[in-house]
Design a protein around this motif. Structure first.
Motif, PDB file in Angstrom:
ATOM      1  N   ARG A   1       0.841  -1.203   0.000  1.00 14.82           N
ATOM      2  CA  ARG A   1       0.000   0.000   0.000  1.00 14.82           C
ATOM      3  C   ARG A   1       0.871   1.246   0.000  1.00 14.82           C
ATOM      4  O   ARG A   1       0.571   2.242  -0.662  1.00 14.82           O
ATOM      5  CB  ARG A   1      -0.936   0.017   1.207  1.00 14.82           C
TER       6      ARG A   1
ATOM      7  N   ASN B   1       1.376   4.201  -3.371  1.00 20.59           N
ATOM      8  CA  ASN B   1       0.846   5.549  -3.169  1.00 20.59           C
ATOM      9  C   ASN B   1       1.685   6.568  -3.937  1.00 20.59           C
ATOM     10  O   ASN B   1       2.913   6.542  -3.876  1.00 20.59           O
ATOM     11  CB  ASN B   1       0.851   5.859  -1.667  1.00 20.59           C
TER      12      ASN B   1
ATOM     13  N   GLN C   1       5.968   9.477   3.896  1.00 15.36           N
ATOM     14  CA  GLN C   1       5.943   8.208   3.168  1.00 15.36           C
ATOM     15  C   GLN C   1       7.295   7.889   2.547  1.00 15.36           C
ATOM     16  O   GLN C   1       7.737   6.731   2.536  1.00 15.36           O
ATOM     17  CB  GLN C   1       4.826   8.242   2.129  1.00 15.36           C
TER      18      GLN C   1
ATOM     19  N   GLY D   1      -3.693   2.220   4.524  1.00 19.31           N
ATOM     20  CA  GLY D   1      -2.913   3.098   3.666  1.00 19.31           C
ATOM     21  C   GLY D   1      -2.620   4.380   4.417  1.00 19.31           C
ATOM     22  O   GLY D   1      -2.579   4.406   5.641  1.00 19.31           O
TER      23      GLY D   1
ATOM     24  N   GLY E   1      -3.495  10.245   0.642  1.00 18.68           N
ATOM     25  CA  GLY E   1      -3.583   9.968  -0.779  1.00 18.68           C
ATOM     26  C   GLY E   1      -4.408   8.743  -1.092  1.00 18.68           C
ATOM     27  O   GLY E   1      -4.842   8.545  -2.227  1.00 18.68           O
ATOM     28  N   ASP E   2      -4.651   7.915  -0.061  1.00 16.38           N
ATOM     29  CA  ASP E   2      -5.463   6.706  -0.248  1.00 16.38           C
ATOM     30  C   ASP E   2      -6.911   6.890   0.188  1.00 16.38           C
ATOM     31  O   ASP E   2      -7.738   6.001  -0.035  1.00 16.38           O
ATOM     32  CB  ASP E   2      -4.877   5.543   0.568  1.00 16.38           C
TER      33      ASP E   2
END
Length: 416
Positions: free
Chosen positions: A81, A85, A121, A392, A395-396
């Motif tokens: 996940r 992204n 991230q 996630g 952005g998810d």
């Protein structure tokens, strides 16, 4: 991974972080109970701060690294996940700007929350996967904002921006603090001179409104920011300020005000009504992420807020999870003062607005209560496994700010 028996409520006492903590006595009667039993023990920041020591410690990172390398689930699913992204790509280009506006005219705060998600991230990809390109990207984003951002403006929502993005930015910085290309001093200066004054102003003055006017999450995100700044900057007074407010603050973010009523449900589970339950479930689930961040950061510095006041937060998380996964919960009329005059307002029923909303906040709570300290978290567990996993991040969950109110990726970083 097996779940606990729904009838095995407390398998053993929670683990302490500093010495032995006294566990709660018996469960109370199945009625609403106002107020809380507040601890009187004076708080002190750790003598030596632990790094990394906010949402993730060295053990979390090493476990994720080993499990992903071995291709083991659920860590691999969490990693997949992350890498899928768009914010996690080392090609992300920052959009640092001098002034961020949230609320009113000229709003541009999406620039900041998108870049924070990208920095965090990419930092995770470096920590877990060891890829230098991701480290360079994360450092470039954080350095650009640290050297560029000078103010946060807008209407009252500016305090939400200062709180939410303050603790998130600090967490990305904490992951990068040992990277040679990251300017830690610039980040520490930004946090102390731009974010902290606003966090402190809100908790102290509440935008000159009645002390109960602002919902719990306003306090919580600003508490989380102050706590994170205390850790990043190794500032004991700020760390203590946040922990003390959690325990006994005057606003709605302190634990007794955030969880005003306690119950026992028909199956014998202790539950706590969340302060925003009559407002909408998007806000209650947001609250799980905000208070969860405070508790996790404190835990990694040796303070167990998760179990404070007889695990009052766990009771609230069970309540919110049960209702949002389709169960019925009790509700006591909630009354508070609004505006500057403290004009009275009340909510008489729980709100079904946004019921069942998915946010990546449940892994942190499930793997703490169920795996770290071996407690039966029936409803939290159901919320995580049935609705959310694998988690996630930014952005998810849509492009609106609500999808970025939590950093996420709890399956990767907290599964045990």
């Amino acid at each position: 991974m097996s779940r606990t028996s729904p009838h095995e409520h407390l398998r053993r006492p929670e683990l302490s972080r500093r010495g032995l903590l006294k566990t709660a006595g018996g469960l109370t009667a199945a009625v609403a109970l106002g107020g809380a039993t507040m601890a009187t023990t004076a708080h002190a920041a750790p003598a030596t701060f632990t790094h990394p020591g906010m949402l993730h410690n060295a053990g979390d990172i090493n476990r994720a690294k080993v499990r992903v390398a071995a291709g083991t689930d659920p860590w691999l699913s969490g990693w997949n996940r992350l890498t899928a992204n768009s914010h996690s790509q080392s090609t992300w280009t920052n959009r640092a700007t001098a002034t961020i506006i949230r609320g009113g005219t000229g709003q541009n705060y999406s620039l900041l929350y998108n870049d924070i998600a990208a920095a965090y991230q990419n930092a995770l990809r470096w920590k877990v996967g060891g890829t230098e390109a991701n480290a360079v990207c994360a450092a470039n984003i954080l350095n650009a904002w640290s050297r560029t951002l000078t103010s946060i403006g807008g209407d009252a929502d500016r305090f939400l921006a200062a709180g939410l993005y303050g603790w998130q930015f600090a967490n990305a910085c904490e992951l990068m603090r040992d990277y040679s290309g990251f300017d830690l001093a610039a980040a520490q200066e930004l946090m102390a001179n731009v974010f902290y004054p606003m966090n402190n102003s809100f908790l102290t003055h509440h935008n000159d409104a009645c002390i109960t006017n602002y919902w719990a999450n306003w306090d919580l995100c600003n508490m989380a920011s102050i706590l994170a700044i205390g850790i990043l900057n190794e500032d004991s007074s700020k760390y203590d300020q946040a922990v003390t407010y959690f325990k006994s603050g005057a606003g709605n973010g302190s634990i007794a005000h955030t969880v005003p009523y306690l119950y026992i449900d028909p199956d014998g589970y202790a539950m706590g009504q969340w302060q925003e339950s009559g407002r909408g479930q998007g806000h209650t689930v947001l609250g799980m992420g905000q208070m969860g961040a405070v508790c996790e950061m404190a835990w990694n510095q040796g303070d167990d807020l998760y179990s404070y006041d007889s695990r009052r937060f766990m009771k609230a998380a069970q309540y919110v999870a049960k209702y949002n996964s389709g169960g019925d919960v009790p509700f006591t009329t909630y009354t508070w003062g609004t505006g500057q005059s403290c004009a009275q307002s009340s909510q008489t029923v729980i709100s079904s607005a946004s019921r069942g909303q998915v946010r990546p906040v449940w892994a942190m709570l499930h793997f703490h209560y169920n795996r770290r300290v071996n407690l039966d978290d029936k409803y939290i567990s159901a919320m995580y496994y049935d609705l959310v996993a694998p988690e996630g991040g930014g952005g998810d969950y849509g492009s609106d700010s609500g999808g970025y109110d939590q950093l996420g990726f709890g399956t990767l970083m907290y599964a045990k």
